[in-house]
Design an enzyme around this catalytic site. Structure first.
Site, mmCIF file in Angstrom:
data_model
loop_
_atom_site.group_PDB
_atom_site.id
_atom_site.type_symbol
_atom_site.label_atom_id
_atom_site.label_comp_id
_atom_site.label_asym_id
_atom_site.label_seq_id
_atom_site.Cartn_x
_atom_site.Cartn_y
_atom_site.Cartn_z
ATOM 1 N N GLY A 188 -31.384 -1.900 28.136
ATOM 2 C CA GLY A 188 -31.370 -0.853 29.158
ATOM 3 C C GLY A 188 -32.647 -0.046 29.123
ATOM 4 O O GLY A 188 -33.692 -0.511 28.659
ATOM 5 N N SER A 189 -32.536 1.181 29.607
ATOM 6 C CA SER A 189 -33.740 2.005 29.779
ATOM 7 C C SER A 189 -34.135 2.710 28.472
ATOM 8 O O SER A 189 -33.284 2.958 27.615
ATOM 9 C CB SER A 189 -33.447 3.068 30.837
ATOM 10 O OG SER A 189 -32.369 3.869 30.397
ATOM 11 N N PRO A 190 -35.400 3.081 28.342
ATOM 12 C CA PRO A 190 -35.815 3.861 27.164
ATOM 13 C C PRO A 190 -35.036 5.181 27.061
ATOM 14 O O PRO A 190 -34.731 5.630 25.955
ATOM 15 C CB PRO A 190 -37.306 4.110 27.408
ATOM 16 C CG PRO A 190 -37.727 2.995 28.315
ATOM 17 C CD PRO A 190 -36.538 2.674 29.172
ATOM 18 N N GLY A 193 -31.799 4.304 25.626
ATOM 19 C CA GLY A 193 -32.123 3.756 24.301
ATOM 20 C C GLY A 193 -32.209 4.863 23.251
ATOM 21 O O GLY A 193 -31.735 4.714 22.127
ATOM 22 N N GLU A 210 -33.532 -3.431 23.532
ATOM 23 C CA GLU A 210 -34.279 -4.248 24.504
ATOM 24 C C GLU A 210 -34.522 -3.341 25.707
ATOM 25 O O GLU A 210 -33.654 -3.186 26.573
ATOM 26 C CB GLU A 210 -33.451 -5.480 24.907
ATOM 27 C CG GLU A 210 -33.194 -6.460 23.778
ATOM 28 C CD GLU A 210 -34.442 -7.251 23.377
ATOM 29 O OE1 GLU A 210 -35.384 -7.327 24.179
ATOM 30 O OE2 GLU A 210 -34.461 -7.772 22.248
ATOM 31 N N CYS A 248 -37.000 -6.424 33.793
ATOM 32 C CA CYS A 248 -37.745 -5.757 32.716
ATOM 33 C C CYS A 248 -39.072 -6.445 32.424
ATOM 34 O O CYS A 248 -40.044 -5.800 32.072
ATOM 35 C CB CYS A 248 -36.900 -5.719 31.456
ATOM 36 S SG CYS A 248 -36.360 -7.356 30.938
HETATM 37 P P1 NAD Z 1 -29.460 2.037 31.587
HETATM 38 O O1 NAD Z 1 -30.162 2.479 30.364
HETATM 39 O O2 NAD Z 1 -29.195 3.044 32.643
HETATM 40 O O3 NAD Z 1 -28.037 1.367 31.229
HETATM 41 C C1 NAD Z 1 -27.887 0.363 30.241
HETATM 42 C C2 NAD Z 1 -26.502 0.470 29.621
HETATM 43 O O4 NAD Z 1 -26.335 1.753 29.029
HETATM 44 C C3 NAD Z 1 -25.359 0.303 30.604
HETATM 45 O O5 NAD Z 1 -24.347 -0.495 30.001
HETATM 46 C C4 NAD Z 1 -24.864 1.710 30.829
HETATM 47 O O6 NAD Z 1 -23.489 1.794 31.126
HETATM 48 C C5 NAD Z 1 -25.132 2.379 29.486
HETATM 49 N N1 NAD Z 1 -25.360 3.828 29.613
HETATM 50 C C6 NAD Z 1 -25.841 4.498 30.682
HETATM 51 N N2 NAD Z 1 -25.909 5.830 30.410
HETATM 52 C C7 NAD Z 1 -25.457 5.978 29.144
HETATM 53 C C8 NAD Z 1 -25.281 7.100 28.282
HETATM 54 N N3 NAD Z 1 -25.581 8.350 28.665
HETATM 55 N N4 NAD Z 1 -24.796 6.882 27.049
HETATM 56 C C9 NAD Z 1 -24.502 5.633 26.638
HETATM 57 N N5 NAD Z 1 -24.654 4.530 27.408
HETATM 58 C C10 NAD Z 1 -25.114 4.704 28.647
HETATM 59 O O7 NAD Z 1 -30.340 0.823 32.132
HETATM 60 P P2 NAD Z 1 -30.110 -0.031 33.438
HETATM 61 O O8 NAD Z 1 -30.353 0.849 34.635
HETATM 62 O O9 NAD Z 1 -28.839 -0.784 33.367
HETATM 63 O O10 NAD Z 1 -31.276 -1.107 33.350
HETATM 64 C C11 NAD Z 1 -32.575 -0.821 33.722
HETATM 65 C C12 NAD Z 1 -33.460 -0.624 32.508
HETATM 66 O O11 NAD Z 1 -33.188 -1.622 31.543
HETATM 67 C C13 NAD Z 1 -34.924 -0.768 32.832
HETATM 68 O O12 NAD Z 1 -35.667 0.181 32.094
HETATM 69 C C14 NAD Z 1 -35.257 -2.177 32.364
HETATM 70 O O13 NAD Z 1 -36.605 -2.380 32.083
HETATM 71 C C15 NAD Z 1 -34.390 -2.280 31.160
HETATM 72 N N6 NAD Z 1 -34.087 -3.677 30.879
HETATM 73 C C16 NAD Z 1 -34.582 -4.230 29.745
HETATM 74 C C17 NAD Z 1 -34.348 -5.580 29.479
HETATM 75 C C18 NAD Z 1 -34.884 -6.241 28.246
HETATM 76 O O14 NAD Z 1 -34.455 -7.355 27.951
HETATM 77 N N7 NAD Z 1 -35.797 -5.639 27.513
HETATM 78 C C19 NAD Z 1 -33.590 -6.344 30.369
HETATM 79 C C20 NAD Z 1 -33.099 -5.721 31.517
HETATM 80 C C21 NAD Z 1 -33.343 -4.400 31.756
#
Ligand code: NAD
Length: 483
Positions: A188-190, A193, A210, A248
């Site tokens: 997910g997002s930094p 993260g 990731e 990503c």
């Molecule tokens: P996100 O961080 O918003 O969500 C990822 C996960 O975290 C989801 O399951 C979501 O339900 C959970 N989440 C959201 N808010 C949360 C919180 N406050 N507390 C705990 N969990 C929470 O990311 P996204 O919008 O799903 O994806 C986009 C981002 O992910 C982009 O930055 C992209 O670059 C990155 N990404 C990375 C990879 C990789 O392999 N490195 C792959 C795909 C996406």
């Protein structure tokens, strides 16, 4: 939430029972996952179509095919991965046997993101199951059709006492993060993260993050026009192809010399028409933006007057269908959001430089990317990029293919994350490598025990600094000198 706790208790109990450790169980889960993919291909295509407008060919290339390839690869290698490795033990401890034994971590939590909701959920799951863990998978709520497909289908195929899919948004995710895990694997997002990592610190839980970021592409002046055409096709495919730029490792921006920019733009425009059609109102083969929130974010980026002024192609938005035309921008301001934040959409800034070698400094003055792509035939320049930049991966003369190579580690560095997976790296990510030593009661070295004397001091000094064959010879000599 009581239900959630009951599920976790059951998963812990399953792990404690030892059932998931055996190779038979692990292989059975991988085979079941393959059957799930075969039996439900159309349902997966439909779910991806409804969540993201993903074409079945793109869905197979980036999701179904990736998962099947990965499960088959794990099946073919798992015996080898699980086998203990012999460790070379210093002769000093002879007779002794040393091994490195991979063991499962326990109960692991996998968070996935919405852009590749099937592969980014099931690919880490393959690693976790191959390594013999029990698993909670929390798919992204933003790809709700895929999340509900996984929640309904996984229990029909996999061991339901060892794998659970827990659906939900932020509240569910936050509650999960309060629990004690043996590993958290987050995609997910930094921003999130950071939340995951601070929650993990509470229980000293190891994490793999990731994350994302801005992935640059360097385009050197390619003198051969057929090389240039291939490069442009790959750049267009890597920008708009996977999930309309919501990827990503997709290309975030291109770095090119001033003199070369107009040629690049003309070639990109032609390629866009060929890939997605002539009419911006009815584009084909392009995913839609995942939701209104993300659509508005991208619209705001484009509405910045200085950014809007830099559009050289595209820029039209269809709010009803949540689509955005492939858009090219020439030298947008470097302090605008489009150049400071991950774009995650079909907007492609082209940044011009007087000399392509300046691209190294450009990249190094920003956070470390998940991927760098560089199109060049100049071997010296390749070497400079290789040694002077840092990124999760570096690909010359193509884009994104590193994701499907099971033999290469996939993961970020710095702000793009840490930890790695795919193939054996996934198995290692979800395993603990236990050091196992077995000594004999035969041969005791008295020098390791008090009472201390000068002989023992010299002996221990030598033991740490010499190779052990020589040490044995010296031992005999020293003993004669000091006694
Ligand atoms: P996100 O961080 O918003 O969500 C990822 C996960 O975290 C989801 O399951 C979501 O339900 C959970 N989440 C959201 N808010 C949360 C919180 N406050 N507390 C705990 N969990 C929470 O990311 P996204 O919008 O799903 O994806 C986009 C981002 O992910 C982009 O930055 C992209 O670059 C990155 N990404 C990375 C990879 C990789 O392999 N490195 C792959 C795909 C996406």
């Amino acid at each position: 939430m009581v239900e959630q706790e009951r599920s976790l208790a059951e998963l812990r109990e399953t792990f404690r029972s030892g059932r998931t450790r055996g190779i038979g169980w692990r292989k059975a889960q991988l085979r079941a996952l393959l059957k799930l993919m075969d039996d439900n291909e159309d349902q997966i295509f439909n779910a991806l179509q409804r969540d993201l407008g993903k074409h079945p060919v793109e869905a197979y290339r980036d999701e179904v095919g990736v998962v099947k390839k990965s499960a088959n690869y794990s099946l073919s290698c798992i015996d080898k991965w699980m086998a203990p490795r012999q460790g070379r033990i210093p002769l000093l401890f002879f007779p002794v046997r040393g091994q490195v034994l991979p063991e499962p971590l326990g109960l692991v939590l996998i968070f996935s993101s919405w852009n590749f909701p099937i592969s980014l959920s099931l690919d880490p799951l393959i690693g976790a199951l191959s390594a013999g863990n029990t698993v909670v998978l929390k798919p992204s709520e933003l790809a709700s059709e895929c999340s509900s497909f996984l929640a309904k289908t996984i229990p029909l195929y996999l061991d339901r006492k060892a794998v659970k899919v827990i659906e939900g948004g932020t509240d569910v995710a936050e509650h999960l993060l309060k629990q004690k895990w043996d590993k958290i694997f987050f995609t997910g997002s930094p921003r999130v993260g950071r939340i995951v990592m601070s929650a993990a610190a509470e229980h000293l839980t190891p994490v793999t993050l990731e994350l994302g970021g801005k992935c640059p592409t360097i385009l050197d002046s390619l003198s051969d026009s057929s090389d240039l055409k291939v490069a442009v096709k790959r750049i267009a495919g890597g920008k708009w192809g996977p999930c309309s730029g919501q990827a990503c490792i997709g290309i975030d921006y291109v770095l090119v010399e001033h003199k070369f920019a107009s040629t690049l733009i003309e070639l990109l425009k032609k390629t866009i028409k060929r890939f997605y059609g002539e009419n911006p109102k009815s584009l084909k083969n392009l995913c839609r933006i995942v939701n209104k929130h993300q659509f508005d974010r991208l619209r705001n980026i484009l509405e910045d007057p200085a950014v809007a002024a830099s559009i050289v192609h595209g820029g039209s938005l269809d709010e009803e269908n949540l689509t955005i035309e492939p858009t090219i921008l020439l030298d947008p301001p470097l302090d605008a959001e489009i150049m400071t934040e991950e774009i995650f959409g079909p907007l492609l800034p082209i940044i011009t430089l007087s000399n392509i070698h300046e691209s190294i400094e450009f990249i190094n003055s920003r956070p470390k990317p998940l991927a760098i792509y560089a199109f060049t035939k100049d071997e010296t320049f390749k070497k400079e990029i290789l040694t002077e930049t840092s990124s999760g991966s570096l690909t010359f003369n193509d884009v994104m293919i590193q994701f499907i190579c099971d033999t290469l580690p996939f993961g970020g560095v710095g702000q793009s994350g840490f930890g790695r997976y795919h193939g054996k790296y996934s198995f290692d990510t979800f395993s603990h490598e236990k050091a196992v030593l077995e000594r004999s009661f035969f041969l005791e070295l008295e020098s390791r025990y008090p009472p201390w004397n000068e002989f023992k001091m010299q002996f221990i000094r030598l033991a740490y600094s010499f190779d052990y064959f020589r040490l044995l010879l010296l031992f005999l000599g020293l003993k004669r000198r000091f006694t």
